[in-house]
Write a protein that holds these residues in place. Sequence first.
Motif, PDB file in Angstrom:
ATOM      1  N   ASN A 281      -0.088  39.990  24.789  1.00  0.00           N
ATOM      2  CA  ASN A 281      -1.385  39.540  24.642  1.00  0.00           C
ATOM      3  C   ASN A 281      -2.981  40.331  25.100  1.00  0.00           C
ATOM      4  OD1 ASN A 281      -0.412  37.616  22.643  1.00  0.00           O
ATOM      5  ND2 ASN A 281      -0.196  35.872  24.308  1.00  0.00           N
TER       6      ASN A 281
ATOM      7  N   ASP B  12      12.826  33.755  25.152  1.00  0.00           N
ATOM      8  CA  ASP B  12      12.241  33.951  26.139  1.00  0.00           C
ATOM      9  C   ASP B  12      13.549  34.286  27.056  1.00  0.00           C
ATOM     10  OD1 ASP B  12       9.843  33.324  25.466  1.00  0.00           O
ATOM     11  OD2 ASP B  12       9.515  31.466  26.335  1.00  0.00           O
TER      12      ASP B  12
ATOM     13  N   SER C 275       7.747  36.274  27.976  1.00  0.00           N
ATOM     14  CA  SER C 275       7.477  34.787  27.325  1.00  0.00           C
ATOM     15  C   SER C 275       7.094  35.494  25.912  1.00  0.00           C
ATOM     16  CB  SER C 275       6.430  34.185  28.219  1.00  0.00           C
ATOM     17  OG  SER C 275       5.358  32.761  27.571  1.00  0.00           O
ATOM     18  N   HIS C 276       7.014  33.971  25.279  1.00  0.00           N
ATOM     19  CA  HIS C 276       6.288  34.069  23.973  1.00  0.00           C
ATOM     20  C   HIS C 276       5.132  33.995  24.018  1.00  0.00           C
ATOM     21  CE1 HIS C 276       7.043  30.241  24.445  1.00  0.00           C
ATOM     22  NE2 HIS C 276       6.547  30.204  23.735  1.00  0.00           N
ATOM     23  N   GLU C 277       4.974  33.284  24.622  1.00  0.00           N
ATOM     24  CA  GLU C 277       3.791  32.336  24.623  1.00  0.00           C
ATOM     25  C   GLU C 277       2.423  33.807  26.008  1.00  0.00           C
ATOM     26  OE1 GLU C 277       3.691  29.064  27.758  1.00  0.00           O
ATOM     27  OE2 GLU C 277       4.734  27.902  25.735  1.00  0.00           O
ATOM     28  N   ASN C 278       3.396  35.110  26.156  1.00  0.00           N
ATOM     29  CA  ASN C 278       2.045  35.886  26.635  1.00  0.00           C
ATOM     30  C   ASN C 278       2.496  37.216  25.611  1.00  0.00           C
ATOM     31  OD1 ASN C 278       1.594  34.459  28.996  1.00  0.00           O
ATOM     32  ND2 ASN C 278       3.488  35.488  30.133  1.00  0.00           N
TER      33      ASN C 278
ATOM     34  N   ASP D  45      11.947  29.880  20.447  1.00  0.00           N
ATOM     35  CA  ASP D  45      11.193  30.731  21.521  1.00  0.00           C
ATOM     36  C   ASP D  45      11.762  30.491  22.996  1.00  0.00           C
ATOM     37  OD1 ASP D  45       8.711  30.364  19.622  1.00  0.00           O
ATOM     38  OD2 ASP D  45       8.444  28.400  20.917  1.00  0.00           O
TER      39      ASP D  45
END
Length: 162
Positions: free
Chosen positions: A65, A37, A43-46, A33
């Motif tokens: 997302n 990134d 970001s992998h979170e987005n 991760d």
Amino acid sequence: VCVVLASLTIHAQDNMQGVPRQESPDQHAAGVDMRGDHAMGFSHENTKHHFEQLSDGGIIEVDANHESDVATRDQIREHLKHIAAMFSANDFDIPMFIHDTIPPGVPVMKQKHGEITYTYLPTQRGAMVRIVTHDSEALKAVHEFLAFQIEDHRTGDPVGGK
């Protein structure tokens, strides 16, 4: 961009000399991760990654997302444009850096370079790279590469081509 790619290449080469890694699965996932990134520029979170095995190759797809996240969508598009160009030039340094290893399939994909095409396509929330081959050895390698991506990025996508 050149400095980042040079540092990615050096880091990837330094970590692929056959030295066994002493890290837990959680440490490995966190490293994927973090390096992802850094290398991808978002970001992998987005985002959500998807990898699909197809009868003639496969798809690498990344989507923001949220539809309103135009900045991430644009970063995804730039990254996947770059990936399609790099893979077309037989350069797999970025996935080697992100995963801290040579992903399965890459040696054969490099050897069978002339038998594989990589096409960038924008999508509503991001982009995709369509991988196509009609060579059976290259196809097996592409499928190995995509199966590894599914596992290492923890996407939950099915493995086993259409």
